[in-house]
Structures are given as structure tokens and as C-alpha cells.
Design an enzyme around this catalytic site. Structure first.
Site, PDB file in Angstrom:
ATOM      1  N   THR A 173       0.876  -1.169   0.000  1.00  0.00           N
ATOM      2  CA  THR A 173       0.000   0.000   0.000  1.00  0.00           C
ATOM      3  C   THR A 173       0.909   1.213   0.000  1.00  0.00           C
ATOM      4  O   THR A 173       2.079   1.100   0.308  1.00  0.00           O
ATOM      5  CB  THR A 173      -0.860   0.047   1.288  1.00  0.00           C
ATOM      6  OG1 THR A 173      -1.363  -1.250   1.592  1.00  0.00           O
ATOM      7  CG2 THR A 173      -2.033   0.997   1.148  1.00  0.00           C
ATOM      8  N   ARG A 201     -13.198  -8.344  -4.188  1.00  0.00           N
ATOM      9  CA  ARG A 201     -12.684  -8.143  -2.836  1.00  0.00           C
ATOM     10  C   ARG A 201     -12.414  -6.655  -2.600  1.00  0.00           C
ATOM     11  O   ARG A 201     -11.913  -5.950  -3.449  1.00  0.00           O
ATOM     12  CB  ARG A 201     -11.403  -8.954  -2.648  1.00  0.00           C
ATOM     13  CG  ARG A 201     -10.778  -8.850  -1.257  1.00  0.00           C
ATOM     14  CD  ARG A 201      -9.499  -8.058  -1.285  1.00  0.00           C
ATOM     15  NE  ARG A 201      -8.824  -8.005   0.011  1.00  0.00           N
ATOM     16  CZ  ARG A 201      -7.777  -7.247   0.272  1.00  0.00           C
ATOM     17  NH1 ARG A 201      -7.269  -6.479  -0.690  1.00  0.00           N
ATOM     18  NH2 ARG A 201      -7.237  -7.224   1.470  1.00  0.00           N
ATOM     19  N   THR A 222      -1.236   0.166   6.406  1.00  0.00           N
ATOM     20  CA  THR A 222      -0.752  -0.795   5.421  1.00  0.00           C
ATOM     21  C   THR A 222      -0.691  -2.162   6.080  1.00  0.00           C
ATOM     22  O   THR A 222      -0.693  -2.269   7.304  1.00  0.00           O
ATOM     23  CB  THR A 222       0.639  -0.390   4.891  1.00  0.00           C
ATOM     24  OG1 THR A 222       1.070  -1.334   3.907  1.00  0.00           O
ATOM     25  CG2 THR A 222       1.670  -0.335   6.013  1.00  0.00           C
ATOM     26  N   GLY A 225      -5.199  -6.306   4.580  1.00  0.00           N
ATOM     27  CA  GLY A 225      -6.398  -5.479   4.668  1.00  0.00           C
ATOM     28  C   GLY A 225      -7.438  -5.995   5.631  1.00  0.00           C
ATOM     29  O   GLY A 225      -8.054  -5.217   6.378  1.00  0.00           O
TER      30      GLY A 225
END
EC number: 3.4.19.5
Length: 329
Positions: A173, A201, A222, A225
Site C-alpha cells: 500500500t 474483494r 498498510t 487489509g
């Protein structure tokens, strides 16, 4: 007020991004460029968008150009932006064929419907007349082909040899949190997802769980998730600051809880007083920051360094230098 800035390029390994020196140079250059915007009078929102764009344009990070591919071989990206002063959140989910998802999140700040996904995000990209762009790199395509081509036996053997193999992409991320000269805070987060995921997703990056800001503090997350969503990490840290904890306390308590739940995540944060903090349950956090007088980073933290702030890290480096000089004598 002295502007402050912190950015991150994910929680994955340094090795697949060119190593310590390469990642440090990339992050420090971006921090320096964005901080110039803040010192020139730019707003926190301007700085966050600029920082996210620069990180999205850096192929070594999993956002924008260089995003990982999903199970069907397509890139679908998510990004969000939050104006802490107005407490206004906007974002796009699973958008394809554009260069900078953060630009769409920025546009949505002024709209009534501020979070769009899939077809709605595609319509918005056309409405904004964003050029069609393929963010997939040769490296990511080859990575996807190798992952898809492995049979179960080979994949299991690889995982036994190195438990981190196959999960690094899940932790990719980018994020930026900024405090401007007027004391206003903004936060932005962008991702290409975890790689090989089921179509549809939704990541934490376009949720308050992964990106949140108020006039008290801002946080970008980050990591895996699903872990970040379960912890509601970004919002949790910010709310604790609003309720009276200082930023270091709020981060430490939130990360301690995340450690108890065996999560794999990291976070960067700023508060309205200019304090800079971070936390992680993962081995590595690729973050860099500007205190107003110097640029620093978290690239050499150990596995046991689960949370900290700019002041503590500066002290640790000073002690380390003194110890090195003493040994030399």
C-alpha cells in the site's frame, strides 16, 4: 506552525524493492518534494494528493503503476482521501485502467456521492476524461504468471522454506499524512490490493479503517487489509487522540491490541500538535518523514520495534552514534 509530513510505501520486504539504499532514496526524495509544497504554503490536502501521486508513479510500490494483479490477471486499484479539517472522506474501489486513483478520490471530495466502486468508478473516470492507462508492469505480469502456474505441491514447498513468500503482495500500500502551516491535517491511502484475490474483494484502503483524519490527527495504514479492517486501526487511533490520549499513547495501545490478535499491519500518523508516530505488527514498515528540520525513516527498525515516534527514533540514533564513537576509542 511548522508543517509535518510522513509517508509509507507499504509493509512488505525491502528485498523485492531493490534493497535498503534504493527504497530509502526513493522515499526520501518523495518526502523532500512534498515538503517543499508544504513550506511554499500548500495545504495538507495538496501535499497528500501530490505524495500519493508520486508513490503511485513509483513501480516498486503496490499502488498505481506496479499494482499487483488479481486472480483474473487484471489490475484493480482502490484509494481514499480524507480532509481532517472538514472530516470529509472520499474514495474509489476496484478502479481499472487509470494512472492515479488518488486523483479520483480528490475529485469526489466535492461530490455528494463520495465513495464509488467498480462500474461507478469506471463511469467517473470517463466523466473526468482521465487517459486510459495500463498500470501493470512486466515484473507484476511475470509474478502473476508464476503464481498462477505453480501447482499446490510446489507452492506449499516454497511456503515451508520461507513463510513470507506469497504474502508480501498482500501488504503493499502507499500512504501520506500531512499537517500544513495552518494546522490542518489530511490523509490519503492507495493500493493495488493483495494480489490473486477474488474479484470484488474490497481492501481497507478505501475505508476509514485504513485511512482516517480529523482536526485532531490523521492515520494511513498498510498490511493485510482484513486485519486492518478487523482492528478498524486508523479510526481507532484518531478517536483515541480526540478522546484525550496523546498520539504516542493512542498508537501504542492500538498496536498492542493488534499484536494480541496476531495481525499483520502497520500505520503512520500525525497529530494537530505536529507529533509524528508509527506502529507495526509486521517485520518491516517502509515509512519516511519530515520533522521540519530533518528527514528520517523507519526502514531499519527491528521486529521488536512495534511502535515509536520521531523524537524517540532521533534519540535512539544519537545514542547509537555515541556508542559507536565510544567503541572506537
Amino acid at each position: 506552525m511548522t508543517p509535518k509530513l510522513i509517508i509509507h510505501g507499504g509493509a512488505s520486504s525491502l528485498d523485492d524493492k531493490g534493497g535498503l539504499a534504493t527504497v530509502r532514496q526513493s522515499l526520501h526524495q518523495i518526502v523532500a518534494a512534498v515538503y517543499e509544497t508544504l513550506t511554499a504554503g500548500g495545504s495538507a490536502m495538496d501535499a497528500v494528493v501530490q505524495g500519493c501521486e508520486l508513490l503511485e508513479n513509483e513501480p516498486r510500490f503496490n499502488a498505481g503503476t506496479g499494482s499487483v494483479l488479481q486472480s483474473d490477471g487484471q489490475v484493480r486499484m482502490s484509494a481514499s482521501l480524507m480532509d481532517g479539517d472538514r472530516q470529509n472522506f472520499s474514495g474509489v474501489i476496484n478502479v481499472s485502467r487509470i494512472k492515479n486513483p488518488i486523483q479520483m478520490a480528490q475529485f469526489l471530495q466535492g461530490q455528494t456521492d463520495r465513495i464509488l466502486s467498480d462500474y461507478g468508478a469506471a463511469d467517473l473516470a470517463r466523466e473526468m476524461q482521465l487517459p486510459i492507462y495500463d498500470p501493470a508492469t512486466d515484473f507484476r505480469i511475470q509474478e502473476w504468471m508464476e503464481e498462477r502456474g505453480e501447482d499446490v505441491r510446489k507452492k506449499m514447498a516454497r511456503l515451508i522454506a520461507d513463510p513470507t513468500v506469497g504474502i508480501e503482495a498482500r501488504k503493499g500500500t502507499i500512504g501520506v499524512v500531512a499537517l500544513d502551516a495552518n494546522g490542518k491535517i489530511a490523509a490519503g491511502t492507495s493500493t493495488g490490493g493483495k494480489g490473486l484475490e477474488r474479484i470484488g474483494r474490497v481492501s481497507d484502503s478505501a475505508m476509514p479503517a485504513g485511512n482516517y483524519a480529523t482536526r485532531f490527527a490523521g492515520v494511513s495504514c498498510t498490511g493485510v487489509g482484513e486485519d486492518i479492517i478487523n482492528e478498524c486501526l486508523a479510526a481507532k487511533v484518531v478517536i483515541r487522540v480526540k478522546d484525550g490520549q496523546n498520539l504516542a499513547q493512542a498508537m501504542a495501545k492500538s498496536i498492542t491490541e493488534a499484536l494480541e490478535n496476531n495481525t499483520d499491519l502497520g500505520a503512520i500518523a500525525l497529530d494537530h500538535q505536529g507529533h509524528i508516530a508509527w506502529g507495526k505488527t509486521c517485520p518491516v514498515l517502509l515509512a519516511a518523514y519530515h520533522t521540519g528540520t530533518a528527514i528520517g525513516d523507519t526502514l531499519e527498525l527491528t521486529d521488536g520495534d512495534h511502535y515509536g515516534n520521531a523524537s524517540i527514533l532521533k534519540l535512539q540514533k544519537t545514542v547509537k552514534k555515541i556508542q559507536t564513537k565510544t567503541r572506537g576509542k
